[in-house]
Write a protein that holds these residues in place. Structure first.
Motif, PDB file in Angstrom:
ATOM      1  N   UNK A   1      64.838   1.634  37.159  1.00 30.80           N
ATOM      2  CA  UNK A   1      63.962   2.776  36.887  1.00 30.80           C
ATOM      3  C   UNK A   1      64.679   4.093  37.161  1.00 30.80           C
ATOM      4  N   UNK A   2      64.288   5.117  36.453  1.00 34.69           N
ATOM      5  CA  UNK A   2      64.831   6.438  36.750  1.00 34.69           C
ATOM      6  C   UNK A   2      64.260   6.931  38.072  1.00 34.69           C
TER       7      UNK A   2
ATOM      8  N   UNK B   1      63.421   0.212  30.178  1.00 32.57           N
ATOM      9  CA  UNK B   1      63.497  -1.156  29.685  1.00 32.57           C
ATOM     10  C   UNK B   1      62.117  -1.805  29.751  1.00 32.57           C
ATOM     11  N   UNK B   2      61.897  -2.854  28.967  1.00 33.57           N
ATOM     12  CA  UNK B   2      60.590  -3.551  29.032  1.00 33.57           C
ATOM     13  C   UNK B   2      60.260  -4.021  30.445  1.00 33.57           C
ATOM     14  N   UNK B   3      61.266  -4.480  31.192  1.00 32.73           N
ATOM     15  CA  UNK B   3      61.022  -4.945  32.558  1.00 32.73           C
ATOM     16  C   UNK B   3      60.550  -3.810  33.457  1.00 32.73           C
ATOM     17  N   UNK B   4      61.176  -2.636  33.294  1.00 28.14           N
ATOM     18  CA  UNK B   4      60.776  -1.486  34.102  1.00 28.14           C
ATOM     19  C   UNK B   4      59.375  -1.025  33.709  1.00 28.14           C
TER      20      UNK B   4
ATOM     21  N   UNK C   1      64.566   8.416  31.044  1.00 31.14           N
ATOM     22  CA  UNK C   1      63.241   8.247  31.623  1.00 31.14           C
ATOM     23  C   UNK C   1      62.206   7.932  30.558  1.00 31.14           C
ATOM     24  N   UNK C   2      62.490   8.283  29.298  1.00 26.87           N
ATOM     25  CA  UNK C   2      61.554   8.043  28.205  1.00 26.87           C
ATOM     26  C   UNK C   2      61.876   6.753  27.445  1.00 26.87           C
ATOM     27  N   UNK C   3      62.920   6.039  27.867  1.00 31.01           N
ATOM     28  CA  UNK C   3      63.296   4.787  27.221  1.00 31.01           C
ATOM     29  C   UNK C   3      63.533   3.717  28.279  1.00 31.01           C
TER      30      UNK C   3
END
Length: 373
Positions: free
Chosen positions: A43-44, A15-18, A11-13
């Protein structure tokens, strides 16, 4: 592709798209298909909950959760469609087929009103022998006998079936039903709004385009409707997004949908053999529904299929409505799912989540408080 879409990043990493799609959602921007895909697939679950709940609070800042007092009366289970996901229908001439009597209908409606209900949801199969006048007479009798009752009845597949059977335009069928007493149209029979998927699971029913067309005609006549999605059978995740964007496109033109209600397919006693989707998959789709359907005011939780605890959790994944008191429900029960909640149960569950329960009409006007029985 997994239906749970376990993201590769924590959740803290993201992706750029997310991250980009999340920023757009938090800013209240409309999501395009690429952004919706980034969130749904990558997304998480915690990120989706945060985004969907934030949008829910923008649309409905008041700390209330609504529900409707109604009963789902299935006027007949005789159906020529033979959908592979349905455990409720009986083929014409098959043992166990029925058409409800006026006496039985009256008993059910009177009981609903005594319990504080305001609405009847009326649906049945595609009966090959009932004339359109049978449905019109039924509506006229209901309207004359219970003038204040809201009649939320039939579904796009039923209406399209009658259009074909009686060689009438869909708009004419709807006009006749409306004149007889029909108030609004429920979103049943949507399943997945992909003609490709419908050809597999319900090949004798209307196409996705025809389903949407019935709803658009109803909206032109001033009727409000709901939209639904039954997912987790033989569709791919992309088809679920197709469904959401199709609903959004019609809503942009008509503004006739009052709510969107997704639920997971229940496979017991059907001819589709899959494992039921788990709660995280339901919550993920629910949250994405809230984010994509920026023009549909209300998202309903489905305690009937998911149970009260998951429905309560759904109130933090974008849902602002607890659905129906559902005094009677037969179709999901035929698939082996039998959750039941009284008005007191619904109120208790909503209050435990930190909200105030408010009973409402189909078009989301509050009604007088009812006893918690």
């Amino acid at each position: 592709m997994s239906t749970l879409f376990a993201p590769a990043h924590s959740a803290f990493e993201e992706s750029p798209e997310v991250l980009e799609a999340s920023a757009r959602a938090l800013a209240g921007e409309r999501l395009d298909r690429a952004a919706a895909e980034a969130l749904y697939y990558g997304a998480s679950l915690h990120t989706l909950a945060r985004l969907a709940h934030a949008m829910r609070l923008r649309l409905h800042p008041e700390p209330i959760v609504t529900y409707v007092g109604d009963r789902n009366i299935n006027y007949s289970n005789v159906c020529v469609c033979a959908c592979r996901f349905c455990a409720f229908f009986r083929a014409p001439g098959e043992e166990g087929g029925y058409v409800i009597t006026r006496e039985e209908m009256a008993r059910k409606i009177d009981e609903t009103l005594k319990l504080g209900g305001t609405q009847i949801l009326l649906q049945g199969g595609h009966h090959p022998d009932l004339p359109l006048e049978w449905y019109e007479d039924l509506l006229r009798w209901m309207r004359a006998t219970w003038p204040s009752l809201h009649i939320h009845a039939f579904s796009p597949p039923e209406i399209f079936f009658w259009s074909r059977k009686f060689n009438l335009p869909v708009a004419e069928v709807l006009r006749r039903l409306q004149a007889a007493g029909l108030d609004s149209v429920p979103g049943g029979g949507a399943e997945i709004l992909s003609t490709e998927v419908r050809a597999q699971v319900s090949p004798n029913k209307c196409t996705a385009e025809e389903w949407l067309g019935v709803m658009e005609e109803a909206h032109k006549l001033g009727m409000k409707t709901t939209a639904t999605m039954m997912f987790g059978h033989e569709e791919e995740p992309r088809h679920r997004l197709d469904h959401l964007f199709a609903v959004r496109e019609v809503q942009d033109r008509t503004h006739g949908f009052t709510a969107f209600i997704p639920w997971t397919f229940q496979p017991a006693h059907t001819r589709i053999h899959v494992q039921p989707l788990p709660a995280p998959a339901y919550l993920r789709l629910l949250a994405v529904s809230r984010l994509v359907l920026d023009n549909v005011p209300n998202i309903q939780a489905s305690w009937v299929t998911m149970g009260p605890q998951i429905a309560q959790l759904a109130l933090f994944y974008g849902a602002n409505d607890f659905g129906s008191l559902m005094i009677e429900e037969n179709v999901v029960a035929a698939a082996g799912v039998s959750f039941r909640m009284s008005r007191a149960d619904i109120h208790k569950t909503i209050r435990a989540a930190g909200f105030t329960p408010v009973q409402r009409t189909m078009d989301y006007r509050p009604v007088e408080p009812q006893p918690e029985v």
